[in-house]
Design an enzyme around this catalytic site. Structure first.
Site, PDB file in Angstrom:
ATOM      1  N   HIS A 180       0.825  -1.211   0.000  1.00  0.00           N
ATOM      2  CA  HIS A 180       0.000   0.000   0.000  1.00  0.00           C
ATOM      3  C   HIS A 180       0.861   1.263   0.000  1.00  0.00           C
ATOM      4  O   HIS A 180       0.616   2.202  -0.751  1.00  0.00           O
ATOM      5  CB  HIS A 180      -0.924  -0.017   1.218  1.00  0.00           C
ATOM      6  CG  HIS A 180      -1.781   1.196   1.312  1.00  0.00           C
ATOM      7  ND1 HIS A 180      -2.883   1.380   0.509  1.00  0.00           N
ATOM      8  CD2 HIS A 180      -1.657   2.298   2.073  1.00  0.00           C
ATOM      9  CE1 HIS A 180      -3.412   2.554   0.799  1.00  0.00           C
ATOM     10  NE2 HIS A 180      -2.697   3.137   1.734  1.00  0.00           N
TER      11      HIS A 180
ATOM     12  N   ARG B 191       0.419   4.232  12.919  1.00  0.00           N
ATOM     13  CA  ARG B 191       0.416   5.686  12.981  1.00  0.00           C
ATOM     14  C   ARG B 191      -0.902   6.190  13.538  1.00  0.00           C
ATOM     15  O   ARG B 191      -1.946   5.585  13.296  1.00  0.00           O
ATOM     16  CB  ARG B 191       0.622   6.278  11.590  1.00  0.00           C
ATOM     17  CG  ARG B 191       1.921   5.802  10.946  1.00  0.00           C
ATOM     18  CD  ARG B 191       2.255   6.576   9.715  1.00  0.00           C
ATOM     19  NE  ARG B 191       1.816   5.887   8.526  1.00  0.00           N
ATOM     20  CZ  ARG B 191       2.563   5.798   7.424  1.00  0.00           C
ATOM     21  NH1 ARG B 191       3.734   6.363   7.367  1.00  0.00           N
ATOM     22  NH2 ARG B 191       2.095   5.162   6.384  1.00  0.00           N
TER      23      ARG B 191
ATOM     24  N   ALA C 159       9.984  14.552  16.847  1.00  0.00           N
ATOM     25  CA  ALA C 159       9.618  15.673  17.709  1.00  0.00           C
ATOM     26  C   ALA C 159       9.461  16.946  16.874  1.00  0.00           C
ATOM     27  O   ALA C 159       8.491  17.704  17.029  1.00  0.00           O
ATOM     28  CB  ALA C 159      10.668  15.867  18.792  1.00  0.00           C
TER      29      ALA C 159
HETATM   30  P1  ADP Z   1       6.109   8.127  11.109  1.00  0.00           P
HETATM   31  O1  ADP Z   1       6.940   8.060   9.897  1.00  0.00           O
HETATM   32  O2  ADP Z   1       4.652   7.929  10.827  1.00  0.00           O
HETATM   33  O3  ADP Z   1       6.396   9.321  11.945  1.00  0.00           O
HETATM   34  P2  ADP Z   1       7.167   6.604  13.341  1.00  0.00           P
HETATM   35  O4  ADP Z   1       7.363   5.137  13.517  1.00  0.00           O
HETATM   36  O5  ADP Z   1       8.350   7.468  13.520  1.00  0.00           O
HETATM   37  O6  ADP Z   1       6.503   6.797  11.928  1.00  0.00           O
HETATM   38  O7  ADP Z   1       6.043   7.067  14.377  1.00  0.00           O
HETATM   39  C1  ADP Z   1       4.825   6.349  14.469  1.00  0.00           C
HETATM   40  C2  ADP Z   1       3.681   7.256  14.878  1.00  0.00           C
HETATM   41  O8  ADP Z   1       3.862   7.699  16.239  1.00  0.00           O
HETATM   42  C3  ADP Z   1       3.574   8.534  14.058  1.00  0.00           C
HETATM   43  O9  ADP Z   1       2.852   8.346  12.882  1.00  0.00           O
HETATM   44  C4  ADP Z   1       2.861   9.473  15.028  1.00  0.00           C
HETATM   45  O10 ADP Z   1       1.459   9.242  14.963  1.00  0.00           O
HETATM   46  C5  ADP Z   1       3.354   9.015  16.386  1.00  0.00           C
HETATM   47  N1  ADP Z   1       4.450   9.856  16.895  1.00  0.00           N
HETATM   48  C6  ADP Z   1       5.781   9.609  16.829  1.00  0.00           C
HETATM   49  N2  ADP Z   1       6.498  10.570  17.435  1.00  0.00           N
HETATM   50  C7  ADP Z   1       5.605  11.463  17.920  1.00  0.00           C
HETATM   51  C8  ADP Z   1       5.723  12.689  18.639  1.00  0.00           C
HETATM   52  N3  ADP Z   1       6.917  13.194  19.008  1.00  0.00           N
HETATM   53  N4  ADP Z   1       4.571  13.359  18.957  1.00  0.00           N
HETATM   54  C9  ADP Z   1       3.365  12.854  18.611  1.00  0.00           C
HETATM   55  N5  ADP Z   1       3.189  11.703  17.922  1.00  0.00           N
HETATM   56  C10 ADP Z   1       4.295  11.016  17.565  1.00  0.00           C
END
Ligand code: ADP
Length: 273
Positions: A44, A210, A163
């Site tokens: 996907h 996510r 972040a």
């Molecule tokens: P992505 O590429 O979607 O950021 P990650 O594995 O890094 O994938 O993070 C997974 C999910 O965790 C993100 O899609 C987001 O929803 C949440 N997330 C990660 N870091 C944060 C943060 N610092 N603040 C809020 N949500 C976060």
């Protein structure tokens, strides 16, 4: 949790006798489901940018466009291509991490160097995203981490990049490296972003998990960042801790065991060795 699944085999033996063998295949089935979900997710994630790309190609082939319009389309195509490249790079990183043994302690990186690189990355990313963020990097204690420096660097950079990506303009991101109890080292990244509801926390490090698909993609995420971080940290014998308050922000902390920590001689800190 799900009911357990047993596979039962019936073996005839002797005259009119049967031996019943049962085996718990719950874990096997779960692994198979995860593998199938993963393949579906990857497909996907690749299909979406491909669809967009082929649409643009068709537009360029069929329409007489002005130079500006054409450049705009090419710019968007470059973006989609880059997205697929990042996805493939993260997939390769993940499979490499999964297939290799824990790194030895042959290579060391000073906390100060680790943070300096992250700071550079963070400032570049914030600028690229046009975000006004207060970025705070505390001075690190004179300690070094042993293992795979490149992996540790990318794990911390991943947390800092999240972040920066999820915190709206006007917010703050603070990065800190500290000596923890029992000789451990704690690398923490705190933001004043949207935060994460408690029900999401246990699944956050799953591949492609996510909270908000579209926002994550818009900000340039592959959905694999935290899965990679978790792997790197576990390979180094450490753990990833996540604490968050919705509406206030999140703290992601990498805790590494004392076995991976050693003091950096003063002359190295001062940059003379
Ligand atoms: P992505 O590429 O979607 O950021 P990650 O594995 O890094 O994938 O993070 C997974 C999910 O965790 C993100 O899609 C987001 O929803 C949440 N997330 C990660 N870091 C944060 C943060 N610092 N603040 C809020 N949500 C976060």
């Amino acid at each position: 949790s799900r009911p357990r699944r047993l596979a039962v085999h019936v073996h005839p033996y002797g005259e009119g006798r049967r031996l019943l063998l049962s085996r718990d295949v719950t874990a096997l089935e779960q692994a198979e489901t995860m593998r199938r979900d993963f393949v579906a997710n990857v497909s996907h994630e690749i299909r979406t940018p491909l669809t967009v790309l082929s649409g643009f190609v068709e537009t360029l082939q069929t329409l007489e466009l002005s130079r500006e319009e054409r450049d705009r389309y090419l710019g968007m195509m470059a973006q989609q291509t880059q997205r697929m490249q990042m996805l493939v790079a993260d997939l390769l990183t993940l499979s490499r991490l999964e297939g290799s043994p824990p790194p030895g302690e042959g290579e060391w990186i000073a906390l100060q160097a680790l943070l300096a690189q992250c700071e550079q990355d963070a400032r570049a990313l914030a600028a690229a995203q046009g975000k006004a963020l207060r970025l705070g990097f505390a001075p690190a204690p004179p300690l070094a981490l042993g293992g795979a420096p490149g992996e540790l660097q990318s794990a911390l950079s991943n947390l800092v990049s999240n972040a920066v990506r999820y915190t709206p303009s006007g917010g703050a991101v603070e990065v800190q490296a500290e000596a923890g109890e029992g000789g451990r080292v704690v690398l923490s990244v705190r933001d004043t972003g949207p935060g994460i509801a408690p029900e999401h926390l246990p699944r956050l490090t799953e591949r492609f998990y996510r909270l908000d698909r579209s926002r994550s993609r818009e900000t340039g995420g592959t959905g694999l960042g935290l899965a990679i971080v978790k792997h790197v940290v576990q390979r180094h014998g450490g753990e990833l801790r996540i604490a968050s308050t919705p509406g206030q922000g999140s703290t992601f902390a990498i805790v590494l065991p004392a076995a991976r920590v050693r003091a950096v001689p003063a002359e190295v800190q001062a940059g003379t060795a």
